[in-house]
Design a protein around this motif. Structure first.
Motif, PDB file in Angstrom:
ATOM      1  N   GLY A  97       0.488  -1.074   0.317  1.00  0.00           N
ATOM      2  CA  GLY A  97       0.303  -0.455   0.169  1.00  0.00           C
ATOM      3  C   GLY A  97       0.431   1.295   0.181  1.00  0.00           C
ATOM      4  N   VAL A  98       0.746   2.500  -0.306  1.00  0.00           N
ATOM      5  CA  VAL A  98       0.733   4.008  -0.353  1.00  0.00           C
ATOM      6  C   VAL A  98       0.401   4.132   0.778  1.00  0.00           C
ATOM      7  N   PHE A  99       1.055   5.416   1.743  1.00  0.00           N
ATOM      8  CA  PHE A  99       0.223   6.256   2.283  1.00  0.00           C
ATOM      9  C   PHE A  99       0.599   8.175   2.172  1.00  0.00           C
ATOM     10  N   GLY A 100      -0.634   8.697   2.197  1.00  0.00           N
ATOM     11  CA  GLY A 100      -0.716  10.244   1.557  1.00  0.00           C
ATOM     12  C   GLY A 100      -0.089  10.861   2.685  1.00  0.00           C
ATOM     13  N   PRO A 101       0.266  11.677   2.667  1.00  0.00           N
ATOM     14  CA  PRO A 101       0.538  12.886   3.952  1.00  0.00           C
ATOM     15  C   PRO A 101      -0.235  13.782   3.434  1.00  0.00           C
ATOM     16  N   GLU A 115      -5.456  13.645  -0.341  1.00  0.00           N
ATOM     17  CA  GLU A 115      -6.829  13.585  -1.565  1.00  0.00           C
ATOM     18  C   GLU A 115      -7.767  12.232  -0.985  1.00  0.00           C
ATOM     19  N   GLY A 116      -7.382  12.021   0.092  1.00  0.00           N
ATOM     20  CA  GLY A 116      -8.019  10.997   0.238  1.00  0.00           C
ATOM     21  C   GLY A 116      -8.083   9.517   0.456  1.00  0.00           C
ATOM     22  N   VAL A 127      -4.808   3.736  -2.205  1.00  0.00           N
ATOM     23  CA  VAL A 127      -3.539   4.906  -1.455  1.00  0.00           C
ATOM     24  C   VAL A 127      -4.362   5.042  -0.292  1.00  0.00           C
ATOM     25  N   TYR A 128      -3.799   5.142   1.228  1.00  0.00           N
ATOM     26  CA  TYR A 128      -4.381   4.979   1.703  1.00  0.00           C
ATOM     27  C   TYR A 128      -4.012   6.912   2.656  1.00  0.00           C
ATOM     28  N   LEU A 141      -4.801   1.107   9.015  1.00  0.00           N
ATOM     29  CA  LEU A 141      -4.033   1.150   8.162  1.00  0.00           C
ATOM     30  C   LEU A 141      -3.120   0.324   6.955  1.00  0.00           C
ATOM     31  N   PHE A 142      -2.175   0.218   8.669  1.00  0.00           N
ATOM     32  CA  PHE A 142      -0.721  -0.347   8.373  1.00  0.00           C
ATOM     33  C   PHE A 142      -1.910  -2.282   8.484  1.00  0.00           C
ATOM     34  N   THR A 143      -3.024  -2.312   9.418  1.00  0.00           N
ATOM     35  CA  THR A 143      -2.834  -3.599   9.086  1.00  0.00           C
ATOM     36  C   THR A 143      -3.916  -3.719   8.377  1.00  0.00           C
TER      37      THR A 143
END
Length: 437
Positions: A97-101, A115-116, A127-128, A141-143
């Motif tokens: 997964g990708v995680f957006g700041p 961006e949600g 993208v989380y 989110l990691f889970t």
């Protein structure tokens, strides 16, 4: 806890072993031990980011693990392609997964936005939305992504109130709680390695300063991760990371500013267009805490500062102060958005003349002191949503001290003197976590 250095392709890197101490290590674990030396950096060679070094090694340091990547448009390689796109196409990394700041993974959101959560059209990856996530949410989110290793690769700008480092801090706490390996693909601090300014206090922590570091921390994100792990995680997360690894930058020295790295500056956020913007930002961002425009809605954010009530006297007073390394040009501008949008503002353009002598925090303080003294209309921004700590300047500077000093008529030198002792203590503590000498 397991603190062993992870496996990677030693054969590819051992050829550089003869370089010796002149080369930066490829990857650094918690104890700071060099795992493998890098290619030499000599005349004509440029800085190489941690991401480029990991990519050159075929991403082997991430092989065999489900990887969650915290990044944004600044997470690019020398070819200016995003690391997620490169990793995905290489097939060498299993991206969970990708995680957006803040501003989002692709960078389309404005200040205070994201961006949600969405499926990225280019890669098909989820993208989380990690902006504003607390530790509980980050763990979720990691889970949800079933992440084993968390990778952080974002270009910071070196100021405490730039939120990307606090996304990293939250992710590190979540990694402690879920026993994840944490990897930083390091990048240079664009404003250099000098620490400046006042310390955050526990009473004024927020999303623009979640823990106790000084206003201009003077560390790369890799060094900052080591500081968080060594100084803060035990107290605030109940333990240290199971494994922290830094893929180091090669060719960067602490006095090297971004303009001298040979790297392309990819704007880290919509109002950070150039590396000179970043140099001014640790000081002029304090004007977010006032009723003056900090230049949002102009082509020179954080370099054009002013308001409709400001006139030529401000520039004259600042020039008379003879601050080292900077000049203040009388300027007029009309912001298209944010404070005073559609109104002509008088003010100054901050122009950095000597990067080595310029102190953005001290310069920002002098700007506040003179604006307060000259203009009765000057006011501190108050936020109705926080009745206990209503002044935004207190969250930016770490306490009520700077605001109350300026209100009481303190000089810039007096304001600076108040933080010297705490700055010296922080500077001494951080030295054990520095990777670049």
């Amino acid at each position: 806890m397991n603190r062993e250095v992870p496996r990677f392709d030693r054969r590819r890197l051992l050829g550089a072993a003869a370089v010796g101490a002149a080369a930066a290590p490829f990857l650094t674990g918690p104890a700071g031990a060099s795992v493998e030396p890098a290619s030499p950096v000599g005349p004509g060679r440029v800085v190489t980011t941690g991401a480029d070094r990991a990519a050159a090694d075929g991403w082997s340091t991430l092989a065999g693990e489900r990887v969650g990547i915290i990044t944004n448009p600044t997470g690019v390689l020398r070819n200016l392609r995003n690391i997620v796109d490169e990793m995905h196409e290489s097939g060498a990394v299993q991206i969970a997964g990708v995680f957006g700041p803040e501003h989002g993974f692709r960078g389309t959101a404005q200040a205070g936005g994201s961006e949600g959560t969405f499926v990225d059209e280019r890669t098909g990856l989820t993208v989380y939305d990690a902006y504003g996530a607390n530790v509980t949410k980050m763990k979720e989110l990691f889970t949800a992504a079933d992440v084993e290793t968390v990778v952080f690769d974002i270009q910071d700008v070196g100021a405490r109130f730039y939120t990307y480092i606090w996304t990293m801090w939250t992710a590190m706490q979540a990694a402690v709680a879920t026993d994840k390996r944490f990897v930083v693909l390091d990048r240079p601090n664009p404003v250099g390695g000098t620490a400046r300014g006042p310390m955050m206090t526990a009473a004024y922590t927020s999303g623009v300063g979640a823990r106790e570091i000084v206003q201009q921390h003077g560390m790369s994100v890799g060094e900052l991760a080591r500081y968080f792990d060594g100084e803060l995680l035990e107290e605030h997360a109940g333990g240290r990371l199971a494994q922290l690894d830094i893929v180091q930058v090669s060719g960067w020295k602490r006095k090297t500013l971004f303009a001298d790295t040979g790297l392309d500056f990819v704007l880290p956020s919509p109002n950070m267009p150039t590396s000179d913007t970043a140099l001014a930002y640790p000081g002029t961002c304090m004007f977010e805490g006032t009723n003056l425009s900090e230049g949002r809605g102009t082509t020179k954010p954080f370099e054009l500062i002013g308001a409709p009530f400001v006139d030529h006297r401000w520039a004259e007073a600042l020039e008379a102060a003879e601050l080292p390394g900077v000049t203040f040009r009388e300027a007029y501008f009309n912001p298209s958005v944010n404070k005073h949008a559609g109104k002509v503002c008088g003010g100054v353009q901050v122009t950095i003349q000597d990067h080595d002598r310029f102190d953005p925090v001290r310069s920002g303080v002098e700007m506040l002191v003179t604006a307060k003294a000259l203009y009765p209309e000057f006011a501190w921004r108050q936020d109705s949503w926080d009745t206990v700590r209503p002044f935004w300047i207190d969250k930016l500077t770490g306490s009520t001290r700077m605001r109350t000093q300026i209100d009481a008529g303190a000089t810039g030198d007096e304001v600076e003197a108040a933080w010297r002792e705490e700055l010296a203590a922080f500077d001494a503590t951080r030295r054990q976590y520095l990777l670049y000498r």
